[in-house]
Design a protein around this motif. Structure first.
Motif, short mmCIF file in Angstrom:
data_model
loop_
_atom_site.label_atom_id
_atom_site.label_comp_id
_atom_site.label_asym_id
_atom_site.label_seq_id
_atom_site.Cartn_x
_atom_site.Cartn_y
_atom_site.Cartn_z
N TYR A 14 0.94 -1.09 0.03
CA TYR A 14 -0.05 -0.09 -0.01
C TYR A 14 0.88 1.11 -0.01
N LYS A 15 0.23 2.26 -0.52
CA LYS A 15 0.87 3.49 -0.74
C LYS A 15 0.01 4.76 -0.43
N ASP A 16 0.37 5.76 0.29
CA ASP A 16 -0.41 7.07 0.25
C ASP A 16 0.12 7.95 -0.26
N ILE A 17 -0.37 9.06 -1.24
CA ILE A 17 0.30 9.80 -1.77
C ILE A 17 -0.54 11.29 -1.55
N ILE A 18 0.16 12.20 -0.83
CA ILE A 18 -0.37 13.58 -0.40
C ILE A 18 0.13 14.54 -1.41
N ASP B 4 -7.14 2.07 -4.03
CA ASP B 4 -7.66 1.18 -2.93
C ASP B 4 -9.08 1.32 -3.09
N ASP B 5 -9.91 0.49 -3.33
CA ASP B 5 -11.53 0.72 -3.38
C ASP B 5 -12.02 0.72 -2.04
N ASN B 6 -11.12 0.50 -0.80
CA ASN B 6 -11.79 0.48 0.31
C ASN B 6 -11.77 1.81 1.17
N PHE B 7 -11.00 2.68 0.32
CA PHE B 7 -10.93 4.11 0.93
C PHE B 7 -11.44 5.12 -0.16
N GLN B 8 -11.77 6.01 0.45
CA GLN B 8 -12.29 7.25 -0.36
C GLN B 8 -11.25 8.07 -0.51
N VAL B 9 -10.93 9.05 -1.44
CA VAL B 9 -9.75 9.99 -1.68
C VAL B 9 -10.31 11.09 -0.57
N SER B 10 -9.42 11.42 0.60
CA SER B 10 -9.56 12.33 1.37
C SER B 10 -8.98 13.73 1.31
N ALA B 11 -9.47 14.67 1.55
CA ALA B 11 -8.71 16.22 1.28
C ALA B 11 -8.92 16.83 2.59
N ALA B 12 -7.75 17.68 2.86
CA ALA B 12 -7.66 18.22 4.08
C ALA B 12 -6.44 19.26 3.85
N LYS B 13 -6.95 20.45 4.30
CA LYS B 13 -5.84 21.63 4.15
C LYS B 13 -5.29 21.78 2.77
N GLY B 14 -6.57 21.71 1.89
CA GLY B 14 -5.57 22.21 0.35
C GLY B 14 -4.92 20.80 -0.12
N LYS B 15 -5.05 19.87 0.45
CA LYS B 15 -4.10 18.41 -0.04
C LYS B 15 -5.20 17.43 -0.14
N ILE B 16 -4.76 16.49 -1.05
CA ILE B 16 -5.63 15.14 -1.45
C ILE B 16 -4.82 13.93 -1.04
N THR B 17 -5.06 12.85 -0.20
CA THR B 17 -4.53 11.96 0.09
C THR B 17 -5.13 10.73 -0.75
N LEU B 18 -4.24 10.31 -1.66
CA LEU B 18 -4.53 9.09 -2.61
C LEU B 18 -4.10 7.75 -1.82
N LYS B 19 -4.90 6.90 -1.84
CA LYS B 19 -4.63 5.48 -1.40
C LYS B 19 -4.64 4.65 -2.51
N LEU B 20 -3.15 4.09 -2.74
CA LEU B 20 -3.02 3.13 -3.65
C LEU B 20 -2.66 1.78 -3.07
N LYS B 21 -2.79 0.80 -4.09
CA LYS B 21 -2.31 -0.60 -3.69
C LYS B 21 -1.75 -1.36 -4.99
N ARG B 22 -0.90 -2.30 -4.87
CA ARG B 22 -0.49 -3.10 -6.05
C ARG B 22 0.06 -4.52 -5.47
N ASN B 23 0.07 -5.34 -6.35
CA ASN B 23 0.36 -6.70 -6.27
C ASN B 23 1.80 -7.05 -5.58
N ARG B 24 2.18 -7.43 -4.47
CA ARG B 24 3.32 -7.80 -4.03
C ARG B 24 4.17 -8.81 -4.91
N LYS B 25 3.61 -9.60 -5.63
CA LYS B 25 4.43 -10.62 -6.53
C LYS B 25 4.60 -9.92 -8.00
N LEU B 26 4.45 -8.64 -7.94
CA LEU B 26 4.57 -8.23 -9.40
C LEU B 26 6.23 -8.47 -9.90
#
Length: 177
Positions: free
Chosen positions: A16-20, A41-63
């Motif tokens: 998992y990775k969070d990008i602000i 990541d479908d389990n989380f909504q994109v969240s916004a706070a203080k003019g920033k957006i947090t993106l929640k991403l995921k990828r397969n570990r066995k890539l």
């Protein structure tokens, strides 16, 4: 007794990775990171706070080719950071010139004020200093706009080059997937 029903063929482990980021860069990150195996990541909504957006991403570990994808991802991140620097470099010199001209105007007005409030008022000196002082107060917005337009023309080519570099990086990442 509860029975667990297995849906799908196999277990997939994710990292998992969070990008602000700023809202205007969110689409660039979402589109770019897809080429490195990341999906929202479908389990989380994109969240916004203080003019920033947090993106929640995921990828397969066995890539496959994970090390090379990570290297390309870092290169992508540095290109996006350079885009931000290029944009900020467009406004900095015009702003500094406008501030400098405004400060010169303030110094001239201060000199004019001291000339008129002296023990023996010097009205002629007051007028001589006040006129360019007021002009220096009036022209910074125009100077800023002119210099900004000139600088914008120069940086458009640099930004287009960075976007081309980002496209190349994403294409390489997409081929590795």
């Amino acid at each position: 007794m509860n029975q667990v029903i297995k849906e799908g063929n196999e277990f997939i482990g994710y990292e998992y990775k969070d990008i602000i980021t700023e809202p205007e860069r969110a689409s660039l990150y979402l589109d770019g990171y897809r080429h490195f195996g990341w999906v929202p990541d479908d389990n989380f909504q994109v969240s916004a706070a203080k003019g920033k957006i947090t993106l929640k991403l995921k990828r397969n570990r066995k890539l496959l080719n994970k090390a090379e994808l990570t290297r390309l991802q870092r290169h992508f991140d540095s290109c996006v950071n350079e885009l931000d620097k290029i944009q900020k470099s467009a406004t900095f010199p015009p702003m500094m010139w406008a501030i400098l001209i405004g400060l010169i105007g303030t110094a001239l007005i201060a000199g004019s004020t001291f000339a008129v409030t002296a023990d023996s008022p010097m009205i002629l000196l007051c007028v001589i200093l006040a006129i360019p002082g007021f002009i220096c107060w009036a022209i910074p917005p125009m100077v800023y706009q002119k210099l900004l337009q000139k600088k914008q023309g120069q940086i458009e080519a640099a930004m287009e080059q960075k976007y081309d570099e980002i496209d190349d990086i994403c294409q390489k990442g997409d081929k590795l997937l």
